[in-house]
Every structure is written in C-alpha cells, then in structure tokens.
Design an enzyme around this catalytic site. Structure first.
Site, PDB file in Angstrom:
ATOM      1  CG  HIS A 118      76.261  69.871  25.247  1.00 34.10           C
ATOM      2  ND1 HIS A 118      76.794  68.877  24.459  1.00 34.10           N
ATOM      3  CD2 HIS A 118      76.280  71.006  24.487  1.00 34.10           C
ATOM      4  CE1 HIS A 118      77.121  69.369  23.278  1.00 34.10           C
ATOM      5  NE2 HIS A 118      76.811  70.669  23.273  1.00 34.10           N
TER       6      HIS A 118
ATOM      7  CD  GLU B 199      73.722  72.224  21.270  1.00 36.33           C
ATOM      8  OE1 GLU B 199      73.639  71.203  20.576  1.00 36.33           O
ATOM      9  OE2 GLU B 199      74.778  72.618  21.798  1.00 36.33           O
TER      10      GLU B 199
ATOM     11  CG  HIS C 141      81.577  72.031  22.262  1.00 34.06           C
ATOM     12  ND1 HIS C 141      81.440  73.380  22.024  1.00 34.06           N
ATOM     13  CD2 HIS C 141      80.321  71.511  22.172  1.00 34.06           C
ATOM     14  CE1 HIS C 141      80.173  73.667  21.794  1.00 34.06           C
ATOM     15  NE2 HIS C 141      79.465  72.549  21.896  1.00 34.06           N
TER      16      HIS C 141
ATOM     17  CG  HIS D 206      77.868  69.054  18.883  1.00 33.97           C
ATOM     18  ND1 HIS D 206      76.488  69.164  18.860  1.00 33.97           N
ATOM     19  CD2 HIS D 206      78.293  70.042  19.699  1.00 33.97           C
ATOM     20  CE1 HIS D 206      76.112  70.171  19.611  1.00 33.97           C
ATOM     21  NE2 HIS D 206      77.188  70.729  20.143  1.00 33.97           N
TER      22      HIS D 206
END
Length: 245
Positions: free
Chosen positions: A102, A83, A104, A173
């Site tokens: 980024h 990603e 979770h 996500h």
C-alpha cells in the site's frame, strides 16, 4: 491478542521483507508512509508486516506477525499500522496473493480522482491490464472518513474492488498492489508509479490520444516479465541496502 503457536518465519523471508521496504523507499514509491507485507512461509493465515514506522527505516527486528483478523500475534504490543486491514482482508479474499503493497505513490493519485483511466502504456506495466479499478471509500465508510482503511469492513470492501486484478486505486489516497511474491509485488508497485508518470506525459502531447497495450500484448509481456523479475529485484535490493553505488 492471539497467541502464536507456529514456527518462526524463515529469516530469509524476513530479510526480503526488510529489503522490500527499503527498495520501495529508495525508488520513491513510499516515503514516511506506506507499507508492504508478505504471507508467513509456513503458518496458515499469518502474515508479516513491520510495526508502524517509516518503511525506509525498517529492520528485521521491526517485523511483526499478524493473524487473519489483522491483529498482532503473541505478546507483541508495539504500535501496528492503522491500515493493516488492507493486508489481512486481501489475504483472506485472495489466496493466490502472497504479498501486498500500500502506498501513496504520487503520480498515481490523479488517476484515482479524474476520468483518466490508468492503463498500461508500455511493456513493463503490462500487469495493469485494461481496467484498473478505483475504490470509493464513501460507498462503505460514508461521507466523512479520514480516507484510511481502519476496519476489516473497509479492508474487505477494498479487496472486493480489487477483484482479480493486480492494482486498485484508492480515490484521494493512493493504491494497493498485490503479487505472488515480494519481488513481484515490488516490481509492480514501482512500475505502476512509472506508468502513471509516462501516461500523464503522453496525455499532454499532441491531441491527447495514446496507444496502450492491448490485452494480447499485456498478457504476453506479463509472462515475459515474470521470468526475469530477479534481474530488477537484485539490482534494487543491492542499491537499497547500500551494496552498490
């Protein structure tokens, strides 16, 4: 693979990127997954991001250089994060952004899959503003993706969803957080998670009505917090690197 034709990044910047990885792991924002990047300090269009690995284990030797297309530079053939296009496309779309996280982030996930909007419940999360967008991957990737931002096209769609905001949720996500520096983006990632926990608690109390920060309060608190980022950063850094406690 493009060749690197620029000076190496400042070692202090690399050290801070290592610290950012360790802090986010230490504070429970990332676990074995997630990643944080920063723009190169002198090379236009280049950003720094670790090889594909657990953030809490990142060292200076694990940091790689990536071009604006999201691909590793030079002869670095180590496995890159799938990603990485989250980072490359946000940097292309938003020149003011210097660092990207980024994750979770667990408490944030429910706000991306329900009608409940993530909003700033206290002054530490004032950067959230009044409208945190939710990125719907189906609109770009179709009905059967694995939810990952695997292509520049998906990364560009996520960057567009983020707009000029600080945080975008990714339905089913996680989220993406941006900032003008590593200390700022780490601060925002940590307090996004904290805000989600507090907001969920508040929504369960009484009749479910919650008083959020208004736009004026959010702007004033964000300006105040920007002046004292180093206080939290130095504490988190020392704890994550084993210098205290």
């Amino acid at each position: 693979m493009a060749a690197a034709k620029h000076a190496p990044a400042d070692p202090a910047l690399i050290d801070d990127l290592v610290a950012a990885n360790r802090i986010l792991s230490n504070e429970g924002v990332v676990d074995g997954f997630g990643h944080v990047s920063v723009r190169h300090d002198t090379a236009e269009g280049v950003f720094l991001l670790a090889r594909s690995m657990a953030p809490g284990l990142v060292t200076a030797g694990d940091i790689m250089e990536y071009g604006s297309d999201g691909e590793p530079l030079g002869d670095d053939r180590r496995t890159a994060y799938v990603e990485r296009f989250i980072h490359s496309e946000i940097y292309q779309a938003l020149p003011q952004v210097r660092a990207v996280v980024h994750s979770h982030s667990p408490a944030v996930i429910p706000f991306g899959v329900t009608a409940a909007k993530l909003r700033p419940i206290y002054h530490m999360s004032s950067f959230l503003g009044s409208d945190v967008p939710v990125f719907e991957i189906r609109e770009t990737g179709g009905e059967a993706t694995d939810m990952l931002i695997r292509t520049p096209e998906l990364g560009a769609a996520l960057a567009q969803s983020l707009g000029q905001g600080s945080v975008a949720l990714m339905r089913g996500h996680g989220n993406v957080v941006v900032g003008g520096s590593l200390p700022e983006v780490v601060f925002r990632a940590i307090y996004t998670e904290a805000n989600a926990r507090l907001q969920a608690d508040a929504l369960r109390l009484g009749d479910g009505s919650v008083t959020y920060l208004n736009d004026g309060e959010a702007a004033a608190a964000t300006a105040t917090n920007a002046r004292v980022l180093s206080r939290a950063w130095e504490l988190w850094k020392a704890a994550a690197l084993g210098r205290i406690g």
